[in-house]
Design an enzyme around this catalytic site. Structure first.
Site, mmCIF file in Angstrom:
data_model
loop_
_atom_site.group_PDB
_atom_site.id
_atom_site.type_symbol
_atom_site.label_atom_id
_atom_site.label_comp_id
_atom_site.label_asym_id
_atom_site.label_seq_id
_atom_site.Cartn_x
_atom_site.Cartn_y
_atom_site.Cartn_z
ATOM 1 N NE ARG A 106 -19.903 21.597 71.673
ATOM 2 C CZ ARG A 106 -20.151 22.720 71.003
ATOM 3 N NH1 ARG A 106 -19.542 23.850 71.357
ATOM 4 N NH2 ARG A 106 -20.991 22.721 69.998
ATOM 5 N NE ARG A 141 -27.957 29.164 69.089
ATOM 6 C CZ ARG A 141 -27.846 30.253 68.342
ATOM 7 N NH1 ARG A 141 -28.489 31.356 68.677
ATOM 8 N NH2 ARG A 141 -27.108 30.260 67.256
ATOM 9 C CG ASP A 172 -28.681 25.748 67.104
ATOM 10 O OD1 ASP A 172 -28.347 24.933 67.982
ATOM 11 O OD2 ASP A 172 -27.914 26.142 66.213
ATOM 12 C CE LYS A 191 -22.775 28.889 65.285
ATOM 13 N NZ LYS A 191 -22.742 28.064 66.495
ATOM 14 C CB SER A 192 -24.670 27.672 60.429
ATOM 15 O OG SER A 192 -25.162 27.629 61.727
ATOM 16 C CB SER A 235 -25.434 17.349 61.756
ATOM 17 O OG SER A 235 -25.501 18.692 62.174
ATOM 18 C CD GLN A 290 -26.445 21.709 70.212
ATOM 19 O OE1 GLN A 290 -27.263 22.415 70.766
ATOM 20 N NE2 GLN A 290 -26.554 21.353 68.944
ATOM 21 C CE LYS A 317 -19.893 29.156 71.241
ATOM 22 N NZ LYS A 317 -20.122 28.393 70.062
#
Ligand code: DC
Length: 665
Positions: A125, A401, A321, A23-24, A172, A348, A432
């Site tokens: 967030r 997650r 994560d 995903k990132s 970040s 998160q 997601k």
């Protein structure tokens, strides 16, 4: 109404998992493609909620995107560092990357006005660090809810370049977004961090990817100097492949710990940009797993006989994560666990530390949290079984997650009855990042794949046993050493005073031998009249000299043939993924239809050296002569079998080659 899914436990996985694209990386690659000039074809992309949001945001900004959900590709036309539309209304859902990346990206637009909305969870967030940085370059914000949070209207007039200070202490992603957007500034940008940042590996990922897309970003401590050169280049279409998602892989890295068996993570070797691939090393250093690289794939299996300390303490700051993956299975581990370095995960998808602590309290003797850590004391397995109601619901807080992590824990068959004991609330939230996670988890069950038979033949001291044993352990296959069968029978016959040349005496004496099987770890061993004959009795010079003579007798071979064939059923009954049977005639006589047939060979000198190293005096040459020249089932390379010459290979190299042959078949 919320849905629920009961996780069905099972014993021993035989997962071969291709994780979805990262995903990132997918979301970064989309943003960089939009800025890099020319056309980019992204391959192996992840299509999930968060990446759909990012694609949608870019389309709303006027970029041309072609999405192919069957081929997992996205084609993007860049606007050479600018934003096509001057106004847009954009919803970033609960996607942290999209929220931060798009906020930074739109700042590049001259005379722009953009309304950014989101899911409610995203309102809380952090994004203030980025807002302040962009304000310093002339952007203005009108907050529609709470100050310095989403939703807001941002008015933009491009980034001027020069020094820009950012506080990315809370996420970040703010720094990553600003660095990527900086390539479209008027003049080179010097991004300076006012405090440290969390999840450094994600910043490194951003910088590496900027380089891959032709930008330059020089790092000097907490200063990031971003160059503009590349955007002015007329680029030819580039092709960029997205790595498999290392965070997603973490669930199947953990699975063998709770159910046994083995997980194969396809293409894990390509995970080079993702810090989360270090999760594997962390689990390995704790002693929970062992791994074996097989080509570009990674095999993971639970380590056996590890003596754990009373408490294990690990810092997950760089791989945060994946902390949920370990935390959720901690209820099943035989030690106290403290995970630290995770304060930022409270901001998160949900307050992850608080959420996971709350769920773990349903299963553990004690769970304590500090701002930055979680400490878990599990029950013993007996206590856990006693204390739990038949099924316990895990609340997932709409956090993919949490759902995936606890689903892994739920696969453990804690009561030994295969009945579910964990229910996952709102399992759809996994979409997601991994739309078909639960389907993939289902395929990890051993029943979903066929039991495989692997035949390994070869002469004495070619390395059959050590290689077969190691490969069996890695693949969770049952290991059968048929040499030991012949040795045991030779022992039983010699004990009755029978001579190898007296066929009638052999036939009579065989009637007194009742054979059975004892399982020792992964090895199925032959028993004689109910007893395992110790190695010292069957691996000595007396047997070495006689065994090949007895093995040449057709009646002895017939006596063992059906027994050896029945081992496949024995392996299935005992939940193995397959069986590696080694000997002289396995691929030619016992299982000529084996799934894989391998023939090992080595030159004489190497074999003699190996035996000498083992401190065993063995008449290998004489035995081989007898084995090769006998009438019944002589030792030979079966037609169509794969030959591995082990003479100049280490044991590890032979293991690798054998594993590759098995896995690629
Ligand atoms: O693998 P090993 O050296 O322990 O085997 C001992 C003997 O058993 C070998 O010299 C030949 C015989 N054998 C056989 O004839 N057929 C097999 N499948 C396995 C072993």
């Amino acid at each position: 109404m919320n849905s629920e899914i009961s996780v069905k436990p099972f014993v021993k996985c035989r997962a071969s998992i291709t994780p979805p694209g990262s995903k990132s990386i997918t979301n970064r690659a989309m943003m960089l493609s939009a800025l890099a000039g020319g056309r980019t074809l992204l391959k192996d992309v992840l299509f999930s909620r968060d990446t759909n949001i990012m694609a949608d945001c870019l389309q709303k900004l006027g970029y041309m995107l072609k999405l192919d959900r069957n081929e997992n590709t996205i084609e993007i036309d860049s606007a050479y560092g600018s934003i096509p539309n001057s106004e847009a209304e954009i919803n970033v859902g609960n996607a942290g990357t999209a929220a931060r990346f798009v906020t930074a990206l739109v700042a590049l637009r001259k005379k722009g006005k953009f309304k950014l909305t989101s899911d409610k969870a995203m309102h809380a967030r952090p994004i203030k660090g980025l807002i302040d940085a962009l304000k310093s370059q002339g952007a203005t914000f009108e907050f529609l809810g709470e100050e310095n949070h989403l939703p807001f209207v941002i008015r933009t007039n491009g980034l001027n370049g020069g020094d820009i200070l950012i506080d990315a202490g809370e996420s970040s992603q703010m720094l990553s977004g600003l660095l990527m957007a900086s390539v479209g500034a008027e003049s080179p940008m010097n991004v300076k961090l006012s405090s440290g940042t969390v999840s450094k590996p994600f910043v490194n990922m951003t910088i590496e990817m900027m380089k891959q897309f032709g930008f330059s970003c020089e790092v000097d401590g907490t200063n990031y100097k971003v160059d503009l050169r590349a955007k002015r280049r007329a680029d030819s279409p580039r092709i960029y492949s997205i790595e498999p998602d290392a965070t997603a892989a973490s669930y199947f890295v953990a699975l063998p710990i709770v159910v046994g068996g083995v997980s194969e993570i396809v293409n894990f070797g390509s995970c080079k940009l993702q810090g989360d691939s270090a999760f594997v090393e962390v689990l390995e250093s704790i002693g929970l797993i062992k791994t074996q690289h097989c080509g570009n794939n990674l095999l993971v299996y639970a380590s056996e006989n590890t003596v754990f300390p009373e408490t294990v303490e690990v810092d997950f700051n760089d791989i945060s994560d994946t902390f949920l993956t370990l935390a959720s299975i901690s209820m099943l581990l035989p030690f106290k666990l403290k995970i630290k370095g995770i304060a930022h995960t409270r901001a998160q998808e949900t307050d992850r530390v608080g959420a996971v602590a709350c769920q773990l309290r349903k299963f553990c003797a004690s769970v304590e949290e500090t701002e930055d850590s979680i400490s878990i004391i599990p029950y013993t397995r007996e206590e856990l079984v006693k204390k739990l109601p038949s099924e316990t619901l895990v609340n997932t807080y709409d956090d993919h997650r949490i759902a995936m992590s606890f689903a892994i824990a739920g696969c453990a068959d804690i009561r030994g009855d295969g009945k579910p004991w964990i229910k996952i609330e709102n399992p759809e939230c996994v979409s997601k990042t991994w739309v078909d996670f639960f389907e993939v988890l289902y395929t990890a069950r051993k029943d979903s794949k066929k039991f495989r038979v692997i035949a390994v033949d070869g002469g004495a001291a070619v390395g059959k046993s050590s290689v077969s044993r190691e490969c069996s352990r890695v693949l969770d296959y049952m290991h059968v050493d048929t040499g030991a069968h012949y040795r045991t029978i030779a022992y039983g016959l010699l004990e009755q005073g029978v001579d190898a040349s007296d066929k009638n005496a052999i036939i009579q004496a065989l009637k007194n031998l009742k054979i059975g099987t004892a399982l020792e770890g992964n090895s199925a061993k032959i028993t004689l009249n109910g007893n395992l004959v110790p190695d010292s009795e069957i691996r000595n010079e007396r047997i070495n000299l006689k065994v090949a003579e007895f093995a040449a007798v057709a009646e002895v071979r017939d006596f063992l043939k059906n027994y050896q064939r029945s081992m496949a059923d024995f392996g299935k009954e005992n939940h193995f993924n397959g069986m590696i049977m080694e000997g002289r005639d396995i691929g030619s006589v016992i299982f000529p239809d084996a799934d894989v047939r391998i023939f090992l060979d080595a030159d004489e000198e190497t074999r003699a050296k190996r035996r000498a190293k083992e401190g065993i005096s063995d008449s290998i040459k004489k035995r081989d002569e007898l084995d090769k020249n006998r009438k019944t089932a002589p030792l030979k390379q079966p037609e169509g079998a794969d030959l591995i010459d082990t003479s100049h290979l280490t044991k590890e190299q032979v293991v690798q080659k054998t594993l590759s042959l098995i896995l690629e078949s």
